[in-house]
Scaffold this active site. Sequence first.
Site, PDB file in Angstrom:
ATOM      1  CE1 TYR A 137      35.111  38.189  37.889  1.00 51.25           C
ATOM      2  CE2 TYR A 137      34.979  35.800  37.775  1.00 51.25           C
ATOM      3  CZ  TYR A 137      35.380  37.010  37.232  1.00 51.25           C
ATOM      4  OH  TYR A 137      36.029  37.040  36.018  1.00 51.25           O
ATOM      5  NE  ARG A 188      41.358  51.202  39.215  1.00 49.45           N
ATOM      6  CZ  ARG A 188      41.138  50.224  40.079  1.00 49.45           C
ATOM      7  NH1 ARG A 188      40.494  50.471  41.206  1.00 49.45           N
ATOM      8  NH2 ARG A 188      41.566  49.000  39.844  1.00 49.45           N
TER       9      ARG A 188
END
Length: 258
Positions: free
Chosen positions: A165, A47
């Site tokens: 996670y 990003r």
Amino acid sequence: MGDNELNSTRQRWGGRVAVVTGASSGIGRAITLSLLKAGMRVAVCARRLEAIEGLGAEAGAPEAFFAHRADLRAEDEIAGFFQAARERWQGVHVLVNNAGLGFAGELASQDSDQWREMLEVNVLALCICTQQALAQMNEHNEESHIIHIGSMGGHRVPPGSNGVYCATKFAVRALTESLRQEMHATQRPVRVTNISPGLVETGFATHYAGSTDAATKTYGALKCLQSEDIAGAVLYALAQPAHVQIHDILVRPTEQGS
Ligand SMILES: NC(=O)c1ccc[n+]([C@@H]2O[C@H](COP(=O)([O-])OP(=O)(O)OC[C@H]3O[C@@H](n4cnc5c(N)ncnc54)[C@H](OP(=O)(O)O)[C@@H]3O)[C@@H](O)[C@H]2O)c1
């Protein structure tokens, strides 16, 4: 990283096209620089475009480098990235599914938006990137390699770690084996490797714990792995001759107990 792996990777893959996700920091950044040094052409996304734009020049290979802004939570942005890489250099030969993140928190109280983001980036985007790469590999049908950056958190759940996670990284392990079986069953020349790091000093802990102070404490507690150690494992897997498929590389800091 050894000169042997660099030279062998150069011989086997020099001039071929690699795609690396999440190259703006840490492990993805180090892998990108290594692949460029090994003479590959490398397309990367993240990003933060400003953090990836200069990597080609940094490796002394600006013409072999292509940076593209993409948020991997958006399927159309993933497709746009792979299409742009293909338009520039035809098909991809090596995919490194590196982008990923974690958030500390407990099942009893954690915000489900954080679970969604971990699942979207660590698992769903990895699957979509794999599918995009396979479509291009299918077209050229040449020797190819897909590498997942998993985690030691995909092999065991250390006390106090985030369960979601770890679940994403257990999923990456399952996806590694199912992809290997699929490539074998369809007789495609695509090798599949998972790399499972323990604690690596990157931007990960700042994100995970939500502060740079917490990250400094985590990384100060022991002599951590560095991103270049993991880039070395990637080169090791790539450098093997065609009949050798490295399935998983587990890499811990020597001082890590868990
Ligand atoms: N550090 C460790 O101790 C450790 C241990 C085991 C496994 N790993 C795994 O190693 C991989 C790399 O992590 P790292 O340690 O290098 O962490 P990092 O320094 O925080 O880098 C993470 C990378 O993922 C990218 N990313 C995250 N979300 C994204 C999104 N929505 N779209 C596009 N890119 C995105 C980030 O780019 P942008 O923010 O610019 O988008 C960044 O380039 C991850 O899969 C992680 O789970 C890390």
